[in-house]
Design a protein around this motif. Structure first.
Motif, PDB file in Angstrom:
ATOM      1  N   ALA A 297       1.041  -1.182   0.008  1.00  0.00           N
ATOM      2  CA  ALA A 297       0.140   0.033   0.034  1.00  0.00           C
ATOM      3  C   ALA A 297       0.839   1.260   0.001  1.00  0.00           C
ATOM      4  N   SER A 298       0.351   2.414  -0.526  1.00  0.00           N
ATOM      5  CA  SER A 298       1.058   3.873  -0.556  1.00  0.00           C
ATOM      6  C   SER A 298      -0.090   4.599   0.297  1.00  0.00           C
ATOM      7  N   PHE A 299       0.300   5.454   1.184  1.00  0.00           N
ATOM      8  CA  PHE A 299      -0.713   6.339   1.621  1.00  0.00           C
ATOM      9  C   PHE A 299      -0.458   7.879   1.283  1.00  0.00           C
ATOM     10  N   PHE A 300      -1.498   8.634   1.407  1.00  0.00           N
ATOM     11  CA  PHE A 300      -1.530  10.103   1.201  1.00  0.00           C
ATOM     12  C   PHE A 300      -1.754  10.832   2.253  1.00  0.00           C
ATOM     13  N   GLU A 301      -0.951  11.924   2.593  1.00  0.00           N
ATOM     14  CA  GLU A 301      -1.223  12.857   3.672  1.00  0.00           C
ATOM     15  C   GLU A 301      -1.135  14.366   3.149  1.00  0.00           C
ATOM     16  N   SER A 302      -1.298  15.299   4.091  1.00  0.00           N
ATOM     17  CA  SER A 302      -1.151  16.745   3.642  1.00  0.00           C
ATOM     18  C   SER A 302       0.107  16.930   3.423  1.00  0.00           C
ATOM     19  N   TYR A 303       0.301  17.775   2.173  1.00  0.00           N
ATOM     20  CA  TYR A 303       1.390  18.407   1.872  1.00  0.00           C
ATOM     21  C   TYR A 303       2.184  19.382   3.159  1.00  0.00           C
ATOM     22  N   GLU A 304       1.333  19.896   3.747  1.00  0.00           N
ATOM     23  CA  GLU A 304       1.636  20.722   4.613  1.00  0.00           C
ATOM     24  C   GLU A 304       1.813  20.469   6.229  1.00  0.00           C
ATOM     25  N   SER A 305       3.018  20.169   6.653  1.00  0.00           N
ATOM     26  CA  SER A 305       3.021  19.434   8.168  1.00  0.00           C
ATOM     27  C   SER A 305       2.344  20.126   8.989  1.00  0.00           C
ATOM     28  N   ALA A 306       1.933  21.498   9.159  1.00  0.00           N
ATOM     29  CA  ALA A 306       1.229  22.252  10.069  1.00  0.00           C
ATOM     30  C   ALA A 306      -0.499  21.715   9.895  1.00  0.00           C
ATOM     31  N   HIS A 307      -0.612  20.997   8.890  1.00  0.00           N
ATOM     32  CA  HIS A 307      -2.086  20.480   8.860  1.00  0.00           C
ATOM     33  C   HIS A 307      -2.113  18.971   9.139  1.00  0.00           C
TER      34      HIS A 307
ATOM     35  N   ALA B  81       6.259   2.125   0.976  1.00  0.00           N
ATOM     36  CA  ALA B  81       6.538   3.290   0.127  1.00  0.00           C
ATOM     37  C   ALA B  81       6.363   4.541   1.135  1.00  0.00           C
ATOM     38  N   PRO B  82       6.848   5.457   0.420  1.00  0.00           N
ATOM     39  CA  PRO B  82       7.144   6.902   1.212  1.00  0.00           C
ATOM     40  C   PRO B  82       5.738   7.636   1.071  1.00  0.00           C
ATOM     41  N   PRO B  83       5.419   8.465   1.944  1.00  0.00           N
ATOM     42  CA  PRO B  83       4.269   9.115   2.077  1.00  0.00           C
ATOM     43  C   PRO B  83       4.116   9.768   0.593  1.00  0.00           C
ATOM     44  N   VAL B  84       2.718   9.848  -0.037  1.00  0.00           N
ATOM     45  CA  VAL B  84       2.547  10.736  -1.067  1.00  0.00           C
ATOM     46  C   VAL B  84       1.784  12.207  -0.575  1.00  0.00           C
ATOM     47  N   ARG B  85       2.339  13.150  -0.550  1.00  0.00           N
ATOM     48  CA  ARG B  85       2.053  14.483   0.057  1.00  0.00           C
ATOM     49  C   ARG B  85       1.379  15.436  -1.006  1.00  0.00           C
ATOM     50  N   ILE B  86       0.213  15.430  -0.958  1.00  0.00           N
ATOM     51  CA  ILE B  86      -0.545  16.349  -1.873  1.00  0.00           C
ATOM     52  C   ILE B  86      -1.428  17.192  -0.929  1.00  0.00           C
ATOM     53  N   ASP B  87      -1.800  18.298  -1.308  1.00  0.00           N
ATOM     54  CA  ASP B  87      -2.721  19.351  -0.659  1.00  0.00           C
ATOM     55  C   ASP B  87      -4.098  18.875  -1.344  1.00  0.00           C
ATOM     56  N   SER B  88      -5.031  19.318  -0.292  1.00  0.00           N
ATOM     57  CA  SER B  88      -6.615  19.446  -0.297  1.00  0.00           C
ATOM     58  C   SER B  88      -7.273  17.986  -0.526  1.00  0.00           C
ATOM     59  N   GLN B  89      -8.679  18.194  -0.985  1.00  0.00           N
ATOM     60  CA  GLN B  89      -9.491  16.962  -1.034  1.00  0.00           C
ATOM     61  C   GLN B  89      -8.988  15.964  -2.278  1.00  0.00           C
ATOM     62  N   ALA B  90      -7.961  16.744  -3.214  1.00  0.00           N
ATOM     63  CA  ALA B  90      -7.816  15.804  -4.244  1.00  0.00           C
ATOM     64  C   ALA B  90      -7.328  14.610  -3.800  1.00  0.00           C
ATOM     65  N   LYS B  91      -6.651  14.471  -2.650  1.00  0.00           N
ATOM     66  CA  LYS B  91      -6.156  13.299  -1.850  1.00  0.00           C
ATOM     67  C   LYS B  91      -7.409  12.211  -1.782  1.00  0.00           C
TER      68      LYS B  91
ATOM     69  N   ARG C  66     -10.090   6.545  -6.850  1.00  0.00           N
ATOM     70  CA  ARG C  66      -9.867   5.655  -8.125  1.00  0.00           C
ATOM     71  C   ARG C  66      -8.600   5.161  -8.089  1.00  0.00           C
ATOM     72  N   GLY C  67      -8.036   4.713  -6.863  1.00  0.00           N
ATOM     73  CA  GLY C  67      -7.023   3.720  -6.448  1.00  0.00           C
ATOM     74  C   GLY C  67      -5.622   4.270  -6.885  1.00  0.00           C
ATOM     75  N   ASP C  68      -5.314   5.254  -6.882  1.00  0.00           N
ATOM     76  CA  ASP C  68      -3.893   5.908  -7.128  1.00  0.00           C
ATOM     77  C   ASP C  68      -2.931   5.555  -5.779  1.00  0.00           C
ATOM     78  N   GLY C  69      -3.765   5.487  -4.647  1.00  0.00           N
ATOM     79  CA  GLY C  69      -3.114   5.006  -3.525  1.00  0.00           C
ATOM     80  C   GLY C  69      -4.095   4.243  -2.588  1.00  0.00           C
ATOM     81  N   ALA C  70      -3.594   3.707  -1.560  1.00  0.00           N
ATOM     82  CA  ALA C  70      -4.559   2.892  -0.704  1.00  0.00           C
ATOM     83  C   ALA C  70      -5.117   3.309   0.593  1.00  0.00           C
ATOM     84  N   ILE C  71      -4.560   4.394   1.197  1.00  0.00           N
ATOM     85  CA  ILE C  71      -4.699   4.892   2.405  1.00  0.00           C
ATOM     86  C   ILE C  71      -4.721   6.569   2.332  1.00  0.00           C
TER      87      ILE C  71
END
Ligand SMILES: Nc1ncnc2c1ncn2[C@@H]1O[C@H](COP(=O)(O)O)[C@@H](O)[C@H]1OP(=O)(O)O
Ligand SMILES: [Mg+2]
Ligand SMILES: [Mg+2]
Ligand SMILES: [Mg+2]
Length: 414
Positions: A285-295, A312-322, A328-333
């Motif tokens: 699995a890979s996981f998404f989290e906020s780009y901003e560590s303040a969030h 896998a390292p975290p996938v950090r992107i902004d917003s509800q795009a996560k 759509r299965g780009d990541g698992a968590i």
């Protein structure tokens, strides 16, 4: 093109547009026509290409009880996305984003909120209109904000004119009152639209990901959600923190309760059904989290991932795009653990969560409870928000609870 930046006490307002010349159009709202509106035309009849009647006919044909609202919601966020894209391009060219050093609000946040609210009011005819939205007009009513208000007014009017769907023009007073249409408190009864006009404003200013997130609550439940993600590749972001080369950019996710979730391009490709990934071993699995560590607490999410065995390292992107990417299965968590004291707002999760659940996923708080959107503008929840597929949720919940316990124990020893 020169950028204009106005600094107000609690907000940074960015405008970088070559301001348009107001054109003669029918004022909004109608009827009756309040005195603050621009009387540009003697005709007081509204004129739209997609009238509420057309939308209603499409609804009856589809078998989806919220099809009319879904069509209106997609149209509204697509219009707002045009405004946001224009502003983001100008900001990037002028380098203004470097000055955004605290919670920012831009002309695009206001403009997007106005356009979504206005478009919904024009196209959804059923029942009273209630909108729970992030922005209000307080800063814009203060001394010194006149120029910014004028910029927003011109930006909104220019976007409406270029789009061509509505023959209408806002005055400055009309802009202020349109922003304040979003002041509803929501709650457990009736229907309420829920809007984040730009979710991930920091990403927006950086030129990265952001979303226009709109949902509909009906009797306290999210029944519909749309997420416009103008900078998200249409098919996948399977390259970590990057775009797949050659992929079309600009994704519009949508979901209606019981009808599944879809993605389509922002310029109108046919919707494609989407579903969360079927990974059942966290090692893959890979996981998404906020780009901003303040969030979100990246230390805690790192420890959850380690307990699960995620490689896998975290996938950090902004917003509800996560949420869209997860659906759509780009990541698992998806892991979101704001710092202590932060209260989650309903507009930050309503649209994203239904897109994920209708794609077959699960979204809960850290205790495994469903999110409750019926309590007003805030979400009242335990510690954090997690989302994944049905296979991974039991082990994810276990890892989350262990990691939180350890963090709390460590804190109590300090
Ligand atoms: N201190 C904070 N902690 C957590 N979330 C925040 C904080 N400040 C703003 N946000 C909101 O978090 C969301 C972005 O989260 P992410 O980190 O996932 O990109 C946005 O809704 C953003 O608001 P906004 O809508 O104004 O951008
Ligand atoms: Mg904000
Ligand atoms: Mg937000
Ligand atoms: Mg926002």
């Amino acid at each position: 093109m020169a950028a204009r930046v106005g600094l107000l006490p609690h907000a940074i307002l960015v405008s970088s547009r070559a301001l348009p010349t107001p054109r003669a159009r029918v004022p909004y709202p109608l009827p009756p026509v309040p005195s603050y509106l621009r009387h540009a035309s003697s005709s007081a009849s509204r004129s739209c290409r997609a009238s509420p009647r057309f939308v209603a006919v499409r609804a009856m044909a589809s078998g989806n009880p919220y099809a009319a609202e879904l069509a209106a919601a997609k149209k509204a966020v697509t219009l707002a996305a045009k405004l946001c894209q224009t502003v983001q391009q100008d900001i990037m060219h002028s380098g203004v984003q470097a000055k955004a050093d605290k919670s920012p609000v831009t002309v695009a946040d206001y403009g997007s909120q106005i356009l979504v609210g206005f478009s919904l009011k024009m196209d959804v005819s059923s029942g009273p209109f209630s909108l729970v939205a992030e922005e209000d007009s307080d800063e814009l009513r203060k001394d010194g904000a006149e120029e910014i208000l004028e910029d927003i007014t011109d930006l909104v009017n220019e976007t409406i004119f270029d789009d061509g769907s509505y023959n209408i023009s806002f005055t400055k007073e009309g802009i202020l009152s349109a922003i304040d249409d979003g002041k509803s408190e929501g709650g457990p009864s009736g229907r309420h639209w829920v809007l984040d006009p730009i979710d991930g404003t920091k990403g927006f200013l950086r030129g990265d990901q952001y979303a226009i997130a709109l949902a509909l609550l009906d009797e306290g439940k999210v029944v519909l959600g749309v997420l416009a993600c103008p900078n998200l590749p249409l098919s996948s972001i399977n390259n970590i923190n990057g775009n797949s080369s050659g992929d079309k950019v600009g994704a519009l996710f949508s979901a209606t309760i019981g009808c599944g979730a879809q993605v389509e391009s922002l310029d109108g490709s046919p919707p494609q059904k989407i579903s969360v990934c079927s990974i059942d071993n966290p090692v893959n699995a890979s996981f998404f989290e906020s780009y901003e560590s303040a969030h979100s607490m990246h230390d805690l999410t790192g420890s959850i991932a380690e307990k699960l065995g995620v490689q896998a390292p975290p996938v950090r992107i902004d917003s509800q795009a996560k949420y869209g990417a997860l659906a759509r299965g780009d990541g698992a968590i998806y892991l979101r653990f704001p710092h202590k004291g932060y209260r989650e707002k309903i507009w930050d999760h309503a649209a994203g969560s239904i897109v994920v659940t209708e794609a077959g996923g699960i979204v809960t708080d850290a205790a495994g409870n469903d999110l409750d959107f019926s309590k007003g503008r805030f979400l009242d929840l335990d510690t954090g928000i997690i989302a994944t597929n049905k296979e991974l949720m039991p082990s994810l919940l276990k890892a989350v609870q262990e990691a939180i316990k350890e963090t709390n124990q460590a804190a109590s020893l300090l």
